[in-house]
Design a protein around this motif. Structure first.
Motif, PDB file in Angstrom:
ATOM      1  N   ARG A   6       1.678  20.119  46.990  1.00  8.73           N
ATOM      2  CA  ARG A   6       2.792  20.441  46.095  1.00  8.73           C
ATOM      3  C   ARG A   6       2.339  20.377  44.662  1.00  8.73           C
ATOM      4  O   ARG A   6       1.399  19.669  44.298  1.00  8.73           O
ATOM      5  N   ALA A   8       4.135  19.533  41.086  1.00  6.61           N
ATOM      6  CA  ALA A   8       5.406  18.867  40.764  1.00  6.61           C
ATOM      7  C   ALA A   8       5.600  18.626  39.271  1.00  6.61           C
ATOM      8  O   ALA A   8       5.707  17.487  38.833  1.00  6.61           O
ATOM      9  N   PRO A   9       5.682  19.670  38.484  1.00  4.61           N
ATOM     10  CA  PRO A   9       5.896  19.452  37.044  1.00  4.61           C
ATOM     11  C   PRO A   9       7.357  19.107  36.762  1.00  4.61           C
ATOM     12  O   PRO A   9       8.239  19.458  37.546  1.00  4.61           O
ATOM     13  N   SER A  10       7.594  18.419  35.662  1.00  7.49           N
ATOM     14  CA  SER A  10       8.982  18.289  35.227  1.00  7.49           C
ATOM     15  C   SER A  10       9.271  19.503  34.332  1.00  7.49           C
ATOM     16  O   SER A  10       8.455  19.838  33.473  1.00  7.49           O
ATOM     17  N   ASP A  42      10.192  18.212  39.309  1.00  8.04           N
ATOM     18  CA  ASP A  42      10.562  16.810  39.098  1.00  8.04           C
ATOM     19  C   ASP A  42      11.569  16.773  37.957  1.00  8.04           C
ATOM     20  O   ASP A  42      11.226  16.506  36.807  1.00  8.04           O
ATOM     21  N   TYR A 194      10.335   8.622  38.018  1.00  6.80           N
ATOM     22  CA  TYR A 194       9.646   9.583  38.875  1.00  6.80           C
ATOM     23  C   TYR A 194       9.074   8.959  40.157  1.00  6.80           C
ATOM     24  O   TYR A 194       8.998   9.607  41.206  1.00  6.80           O
ATOM     25  N   SER A 198       9.333  10.869  44.031  1.00  3.90           N
ATOM     26  CA  SER A 198       8.101  11.565  44.382  1.00  3.90           C
ATOM     27  C   SER A 198       7.629  11.167  45.782  1.00  3.90           C
ATOM     28  O   SER A 198       7.257  12.012  46.599  1.00  3.90           O
ATOM     29  N   ARG A 212      -3.368  15.807  41.859  1.00  3.04           N
ATOM     30  CA  ARG A 212      -2.743  15.735  40.531  1.00  3.04           C
ATOM     31  C   ARG A 212      -3.740  15.186  39.535  1.00  3.04           C
ATOM     32  O   ARG A 212      -4.869  14.849  39.875  1.00  3.04           O
ATOM     33  N   HIS A 216      -2.644   9.695  36.985  1.00  4.69           N
ATOM     34  CA  HIS A 216      -1.777   9.123  38.016  1.00  4.69           C
ATOM     35  C   HIS A 216      -2.507   8.172  38.967  1.00  4.69           C
ATOM     36  O   HIS A 216      -1.915   7.730  39.948  1.00  4.69           O
TER      37      HIS A 216
HETATM   38  N1  GLU Z   1       6.021  15.152  37.445  1.00  2.35           N
HETATM   39  C1  GLU Z   1       4.751  14.491  37.551  1.00  2.35           C
HETATM   40  C2  GLU Z   1       3.822  15.037  36.501  1.00  2.35           C
HETATM   41  O1  GLU Z   1       3.989  16.166  36.085  1.00  2.35           O
HETATM   42  C3  GLU Z   1       4.196  14.734  38.927  1.00  2.35           C
HETATM   43  C4  GLU Z   1       2.991  13.977  39.261  1.00  2.35           C
HETATM   44  C5  GLU Z   1       2.664  14.168  40.717  1.00  2.35           C
HETATM   45  O2  GLU Z   1       2.128  15.231  41.027  1.00  2.35           O
HETATM   46  O3  GLU Z   1       2.987  13.313  41.529  1.00  2.35           O
HETATM   47  O4  GLU Z   1       2.943  14.345  36.028  1.00  2.35           O
END
Ligand code: GLU
Length: 457
Positions: A6, A8-10, A42, A194, A198, A212, A216
């Motif tokens: 996936r 998963a940007p905000s 996200d 988040y 997630s 990612r 993280h």
């Molecule tokens: N929304 C998070 C970000 O953009 C997602 C991180 C992830 O992929 O878990 O950093």
């Protein structure tokens, strides 16, 4: 099990080249393993998230050649997160805390002066029911922390607790849960950070690989603990290095720096962006790869460097030139037509000019030069006027074949005694108005005899 990744940007801004790197790492990984790609927004932060940004991110992904198999919005999934909260509370691993930010700051300072790590000391676990009731009575609302499993029986006696994983990008990774504060999962106002959504989504969406940015890595230690607390097997993780600007600054969605939109608007081809976004900061040479399928074949996440990579936008032009140079007419026919380049000569024109373009749209100025003459007409030096007069007199009659340039210049050379640059440059200037450009042997047939004579100075 089908590989499922996936992105998963905000949706709080337009995505930039660094976000594209994450999206592409996931997309190429899915391509390589015949897997699925989930696009997940996200957007639990409703204040900052906007549908128009989500739409623009989808548009940018499509432009790059990424077509998600599934699209999800966290803002539509609160029931699942609420259920997970209930389970964690029931298991006694999510506990209410009432400290204000100022109180927490003060505590951290005190811990530092005592030589203790500045992590949360779990003071809220010691609250009695009466104390909690008194806070609530004063109008304080709790935020909720996840009790990290970094102790045997007494949460105040933490001990080194290593979470290990074999990172798809970085190899063996370890995070010590005793070095971290219990993370806040739910804020005072009931909104989610988040971290928990997630994990819940990764479980419910069957994510097998979380790929990612390496910002993280620590979260992964925490999130693996949450997967386990929810009774789920954690997925595999991969953390790629981040891109910085040429001067070493981080990229931000909010500033719009190096956004995919701005690169597109400046005429950069999607595959130039993709090639650089994926290959920079890896052991592979950065070069223009003609398709995502080919990029996927080359793609080896483990070949990624562990330190941040500088991203130089000037490299994009170099890649763009190389990509256009190798692009067939069929691939660009429709786009050229939109730019007004069409008709029986369009293909020969493309083959003649494609090696001289920074951007596809630059073809238009060559098209104009060939059809309408130099823009503006070239300044011909006095000493070349007579030479050009002689040369134009020697222009072969039609019909012309592919050798017309060679035949013409051979005759001109013989008649005038000029050769090399002294022979070619005045002709180039008269024909195109420019000192450099595509091979004149390719251009002359496109200009035609009539057009060439019209350029006689
Ligand atoms: N929304 C998070 C970000 O953009 C997602 C991180 C992830 O992929 O878990 O950093």
């Amino acid at each position: 099990m089908t590989v499922t990744v996936r992105f998963a940007p905000s949706p709080t801004g337009r995505i930039h080249i660094g976000n594209a790197r994450t999206a592409l790492f996931n997309w190429l990984f899915a391509l390589k393993h015949k897997g699925r790609f989930v696009q997940r927004f996200d957007d639990t932060d409703v204040e900052r998230s906007r549908q128009e940004f989500a739409d623009s991110i989808l548009y940018d992904l499509h432009w790059l050649g990424i077509f998600p198999d599934q699209t999800e919005y966290q803002s539509r999934r609160f029931a699942s997160y609420d259920a997970a909260v209930d389970r964690l509370k029931a298991a006694g691993v999510l506990y209410p805390c009432y400290e204000t930010t100022e109180e927490l700051d003060l505590r951290r300072k005190v811990r530092r002066t005592r030589g203790l790590p500045p992590v949360y000391g779990r003071e809220a676990l010691k609250l009695t029911d009466a104390e909690r009731a008194s806070y609530e009575h004063d109008g304080r609302k709790p935020h909720w922390r996840f009790l990290l499993p970094n102790f045997t029986s007494d949460p105040f006696e933490t001990e080194r607790t290593e979470i290990h994983w074999n990172d798809v990008v970085r190899g063996e990774e370890t995070v010590d849960l005793a070095s971290l504060s219990d993370p806040v999962l739910v804020r005072e106002d009931g909104t989610y950070l988040y971290t928990l959504p997630s994990v819940v989504d990764d479980i419910e969406m069957g994510i097998t690989h979380v790929i990612r940015g390496d910002d993280h890595v620590t979260n992964t230690g925490v999130q693996i603990a949450i997967f386990r607390a929810l009774g789920a097997e954690p997925p595999a993780f991969g953390h790629h290095n981040l891109l910085t600007t040429a001067s070493g600054e981080g990229l931000s969605k909010r500033t719009g720096a190096l956004s995919i939109e701005s690169l597109r608007d400046s005429g950069i081809e999607p595959l130039s962006v993709a090639s650089l976004a994926v290959l920079v900061g890896t052991s592979e040479n950065v070069r223009a790869v003609p398709s995502l399928a080919e990029l996927a074949e080359k793609f080896d996440p483990a070949a990624t460097s562990k330190s941040a990579s500088k991203f130089d936008p000037d490299e994009l032009i170099v890649l763009n030139r190389s990509l256009l140079h190798h692009t067939s007419f069929d691939e660009v026919r429709d786009r050229l037509m939109v730019l007004g380049v069409s008709g029986p000569h369009a293909e020969a024109f493309w083959m003649a000019v494609r090696g001289n373009l920074d951007r596809l749209a630059d073809a238009v100025s060559w098209w104009k030069i060939l059809r309408e003459g130099p823009q503006p007409a070239a300044e011909i030096a006095d000493e070349d006027r007579e030479f050009l007069g002689q040369a134009f007199d020697l222009l072969p009659d039609e019909p012309w074949d592919g050798n017309v340039w060679k035949d013409w210049t051979a005759k001109v050379k013989k008649a005038t005694g000029r050769k090399g640059k002294a022979l070619f440059m005045p002709l180039r200037l008269a024909l195109t108005g420019l000192e450099s450009g595509p091979e004149l042997a390719d251009l002359l047939p496109l200009v035609g005899r009539e057009g060439t004579l019209a350029r006689r100075p």
